[in-house]
Design a protein around this motif. Structure first.
Motif, PDB file in Angstrom:
ATOM      1  N   GLU A 194      -8.991 -12.014  18.317  1.00 35.34           N
ATOM      2  CA  GLU A 194      -7.439 -11.947  17.610  1.00 35.34           C
ATOM      3  C   GLU A 194      -7.329 -12.676  16.404  1.00 35.34           C
ATOM      4  OE1 GLU A 194      -6.126  -9.417  18.833  1.00 35.34           O
ATOM      5  OE2 GLU A 194      -6.898  -9.075  19.808  1.00 35.34           O
ATOM      6  N   ALA A 195      -7.918 -13.933  16.509  1.00 35.38           N
ATOM      7  CA  ALA A 195      -7.292 -15.220  16.242  1.00 35.38           C
ATOM      8  C   ALA A 195      -8.658 -15.789  15.413  1.00 35.38           C
ATOM      9  CB  ALA A 195      -6.429 -15.828  17.074  1.00 35.38           C
ATOM     10  N   ILE A 247     -10.680 -16.361  12.634  1.00 36.12           N
ATOM     11  CA  ILE A 247     -11.055 -17.032  11.024  1.00 36.12           C
ATOM     12  C   ILE A 247     -11.884 -16.029  10.481  1.00 36.12           C
ATOM     13  CG2 ILE A 247     -11.477 -17.920   8.947  1.00 36.12           C
ATOM     14  CD1 ILE A 247      -8.857 -18.837  10.856  1.00 36.12           C
ATOM     15  N   TRP A 279     -10.269 -12.957   9.820  1.00 36.37           N
ATOM     16  CA  TRP A 279      -9.039 -12.312   8.936  1.00 36.37           C
ATOM     17  C   TRP A 279      -9.517 -12.637   7.811  1.00 36.37           C
ATOM     18  CZ3 TRP A 279      -8.387 -16.284   5.698  1.00 36.37           C
ATOM     19  CH2 TRP A 279      -7.815 -16.620   4.864  1.00 36.37           C
ATOM     20  N   THR A 306      -9.061  -7.067  12.415  1.00 37.98           N
ATOM     21  CA  THR A 306      -8.017  -7.655  13.779  1.00 37.98           C
ATOM     22  C   THR A 306      -8.731  -7.084  15.049  1.00 37.98           C
ATOM     23  OG1 THR A 306      -6.295  -7.532  12.192  1.00 37.98           O
ATOM     24  CG2 THR A 306      -6.100  -8.592  14.183  1.00 37.98           C
TER      25      THR A 306
END
Lengths: 296, 326
Positions: free
Chosen positions: B151-152, B154, B157, B177
Motif C-alpha cells: 500500500e504505502a 515507494i 508509488w 497500488t
C-alpha cells in the motif's frame, strides 16, 4: 603562427573544451544518480521514523516529514517491544559485541603475529583452514552449537552468544590482522632485539603500537559482525530480556499490521553506531578486506 | 628471516625464558586454534555425523534425553524427494548468480566512476555509498520490506508514475497500488536482489577504486600514446592488473550471497513461505520449526557447505597458489 586567430583551430579548441565540460557534467550527473540510489533507502528509514502515522500510511510520496515528531522514538525507548525498552536490546547487543571484540582482539593478535612473523610447520595448513572455515554456512554450525550451548548451561545467556560470536569472527579477524602485522617492517623489531629488548618488550613496545590501528579496524569489523548477527541470537535466546537488536526487531511485525514508525525508529537506533564506526575505519577496512590482492 | 637467525647474528645469549624459539608460534596459536577447534571444526564434524542421525525432541530434551538413532542416508534421500529442497536449491543458485553478477557489474561501474570524479565529488559519493554498506542486514530487510510495501511502498508509488500504456505493455497493469511483492517467491527474490545488491555494491566499488589507484599512471599514458580506445584500455591494462582484486571480490560475494539469511528472514517474515526458502532458510526451518528435525537440517547444511566448497574451490586454489598463503 596565428593559431589564436585561425578560426578553424579555435573551433577545434572550443569543441574540445565543450566535450570536456560535457563529459564532466555527465560524470557528475551519474554520481548524483548513484548518490540518490545509495542514500534514499537510508534516508527513507530515518525520515519514516520521524513521520506521524498519517504521513507514514499513505499512498502519497511525502519526501520530508512535515509533521516532524519524536513520538516513535519516545515510544520504542519507553514501551519498546516484546515487553522491554529498546534500550535493553541495544545494551544486550553492545555487551555481546564488546565481549566478542575483547576476547577476539587478543586471540587474533597472537595468532596473526604467529603466522606473519614466524615460519613453522603447519603454518600453510593453518592459513588454508582459515580460508575454508569462512565458507562454512552458519546453519552447519548452528545445530551442533545449539545443542552444546544447551548442554553447557549457556542457553539463554549472553555469555553463550559471546562465545559463539568469538568463534564466528576469529578466522576473519586473524586473516585481516595478519596483513597489518606483515606490513610492519621487521627491521624495527630486529633493532630492538639487538638493543637488548626482551621478546615481550619487543612485541609490546615496538610491534603493538604499530599494529594498533589495524587492530582497531579488525576489532570494529568483529564488533559489527557480532552486532548484526541474527541467526544464533534467534536460536540461543528464548527469554525476551536476552534478545539482541536483530531479534527484537522481528517482534514489530505483528499479525495485525506493522508499526512502521516504531520499527524505523528502532532500525535507525541500531544503524547509527555501525555507520559511525564505518566512517571511522573505512579506508583501513577496505585494505584489510582485499589485503594482498591490491598490493600487486 | 626468523628470530633464531637474528639471535645468532647478534651473539645474544638465548633469553633465560626457557622457551625454545621454535615453539613460540605454536604457543601464540594455542588460543586461536582451541577456539576454532571447539567452535568451528568440532561442530562441523558433529553436523556431518548428525546428518546421518534422527535427532528430534526425544534426543534434545533437557530431562533424560535419548541417544540419537543412526538412520544412514535416510535424511538425504528424504530431502532429495522433497520438492521444497529443489525449489530452495534453485532459489539459492539463481539468486547467487544474479546477485553476484549485478553486484560486481554495478560495483565496478561505480568504482571506475569514482576514479574519474574530482576529489571532492568522489569523497562525497564514497561517504554516501558507505551508508548503504553500513546498514545492518536486518535493517536492510526492514527498509526494503517497507519500500516494497503493497500500500504505502515507494516502489509501487514509482511504478504508478509510469505512463499507463507503458506500464500496461511491460507489466500488464497500470494501477500498482496494493500489489503485494512479498507474497510470491518470484517477487520476493526481486526484492531480495535489490536489497543485497544495494548493500553490497559499495564494497566492490571502494575495492575497485583502491585497485585502480594502485595502477601506475604511466601505463595509461602509454596506452593513450598508442591510441588505445577507452574500452581497449580497460580490457588490456585495467582488467589484467585488477584480476586478483576481482578474484577476491567474486569469491567473497559468492560466499556471502549463498548464505544470505537475515534479509530473507525479514522479507519473508520468518520461515513462512516454503516456496521462497533458500537452502539456509530451509535448513533453519527443518531444524528449529516444530517438530524439530535436526538431522535433516544438518543434512541440508552439509549439502550447502559442499556446494559452496565446490563453487569456491577454484578460487581457493588460486589464492593458495598466489602469495596469499605463503
Amino acid at each position: 603562427m596565428t593559431t589564436l586567430t585561425n578560426p578553424q583551430v579555435r573551433r577545434a579548441r572550443d569543441s574540445a573544451r565543450t566535450r570536456k565540460k560535457l563529459r564532466k557534467a555527465a560524470l557528475n550527473a551519474t554520481a548524483a544518480v548513484v548518490f540518490v540510489l545509495a542514500m534514499f533507502p537510508v534516508y527513507w528509514m530515518v525520515s519514516t521514523g520521524f513521520k506521524t502515522n498519517d504521513q507514514i500510511f499513505t499512498t502519497e510520496f511525502i519526501p520530508f516529514p512535515t509533521s516532524f515528531t519524536f513520538e516513535h522514538f519516545d515510544r520504542v525507548l519507553s514501551e519498546g517491544v516484546a515487553g522491554n525498552s529498546i534500550w535493553l536490546y541495544l545494551r544486550n547487543s553492545a555487551i555481546v559485541a564488546l565481549g566478542t571484540v575483547a576476547v577476539g582482539a587478543v586471540f587474533s593478535l597472537l595468532a596473526a603475529t604467529a603466522v606473519s612473523r614466524f615460519r613453522f610447520r603447519g603454518r600453510t595448513s593453518f592459513l588454508i583452514t582459515l580460508l575454508i572455515v569462512q565458507m562454512v554456512p552458519a546453519e552447519a554450525l548452528l545445530i551442533p552449537l545449539f545443542l552444546s550451548v544447551k548442554r553447557l548451561g549457556l542457553y539463554d545467556q549472553l555469555l553463550g552468544l559471546i562465545v559463539v560470536n568469538v568463534g564466528l569472527t576469529l578466522p576473519f579477524g586473524i586473516w585481516m590482522l595478519r596483513t597489518f602485522v606483515a606490513a610492519v617492517p621487521k627491521s624495527l623489531e630486529e633493532a630492538a632485539w639487538i638493543d637488548g629488548a626482551s621478546r615481550f618488550t619487543t612485541f609490546w613496545k615496538v610491534l603493538f603500537p604499530l599494529v594498533a590501528p589495524g587492530l582497531v579496524a579488525t576489532s570494529i569489523f568483529s564488533f559489527i559482525t557480532a552486532w548484526n548477527e541474527l541467526i544464533f541470537a534467534l536460536v540461543l535466546m528464548s527469554d525476551p530480556s536476552g534478545y539482541t537488536m536483530p531479534v527484537a526487531l522481528q517482534y514489530f511485525f505483528g499479525q495485525r499490521g506493522t508499526d512502521w514508525g516504531a520499527i524505523m525508529a528502532s532500525s535507525t537506533l541500531m544503524t547509527i553506531p555501525v555507520i559511525v564506526f564505518f566512517l571511522l575505519v573505512q579506508r583501513r577496512m577496505v585494505s584489510g578486506l582485499v589485503a594482498g590482492a591490491v598490493k600487486g | 628471516m626468523t628470530d633464531t637467525s637474528i639471535a645468532r647474528r647478534s651473539h645474544r645469549p638465548q633469553k633465560a625464558s626457557g622457551l625454545n624459539p621454535k615453539l613460540i608460534p605454536y604457543v601464540l596459536l594455542i588460543p586461536g586454534v582451541l577456539v576454532m577447534a571447539a567452535l568451528l571444526l568440532y561442530p562441523m564434524i558433529q553436523a556431518g555425523i548428525m546428518s546421518f542421525q534422527k535427532v528430534g525432541i526425544p534426543q534434545i530434551r533437557d530431562v533424560n534425553p535419548r541417544p540419537a538413532d543412526w538412520v544412514g542416508w535416510e535424511n538425504y534421500t528424504k530431502i532429495f524427494e522433497n520438492d521444497i529442497f529443489w525449489s530452495a536449491l534453485r532459489n539459492t543458485l539463481v539468486f547467487a548468480f544474479v546477485a553476484v553478477s549485478l553486484t560486481l557489474i554495478v560495483g565496478t561501474g561505480v568504482g571506475v566512476l569514482l576514479q574519474q570524479l574530482s576529489k571532492r565529488v568522489s569523497t562525497v559519493l564514497i561517504v554516501a555509498i558507505m551508508f548503504a554498506w553500513a546498514v545492518p542486514p536486518v535493517a536492510q530487510g526492514v527498509i526494503w520490506r517497507w519500500l516494497f510495501d503493497a500500500e504505502a511502498g515507494i516502489v509501487n508509488w514509482a511504478l504508478n508514475l509510469l505512463p499507463d500504456f507503458l506500464s500496461n505493455a511491460l507489466f500488464g497493469r497500470a494501477d500498482w497500488t496494493g500489489v503485494p511483492w512479498l507474497n510470491e517467491a518470484y517477487t520476493v527474490y526481486i526484492a531480495l536482489i535489490m536489497t543485497v545488491v544495494w548493500a553490497s555494491f559499495p564494497f566492490v566499488a571502494v575495492s575497485v577504486l583502491a585497485g585502480l589507484k594502485s595502477i601506475p599512471n604511466e601505463l595509461y599514458e602509454a596506452a593513450r600514446v598508442d591510441g588505445s580506445s577507452p574500452w581497449r584500455t580497460f580490457r588490456s591494462v585495467t582488467y589484467p592488473l585488477l584480476k586478483p582484486v576481482f578474484a577476491v571480490l567474486t569469491i567473497l560475494s559468492i560466499i556471502w550471497d549463498f548464505k544470505v539469511f537475515s534479509q530473507l528472514y525479514v522479507l519473508l517474515n520468518g520461515p513462512t513461505n516454503r516456496l521462497a526458502f533458500n537452502l539456509s532458510m530451509f535448513s533453519y526451518a527443518e531444524a528449529f520449526r516444530p517438530p524439530p528435525k535436526m538431522g535433516s537440517g544438518a543434512a541440508i547444511a552439509v549439502i550447502l557447505t559442499i556446494i559452496l566448497l565446490i563453487v569456491t574451490a577454484f578460487y581457493v586454489r588460486q589464492m593458495i597458489k598466489s602469495e596469499e598463503v605463503q
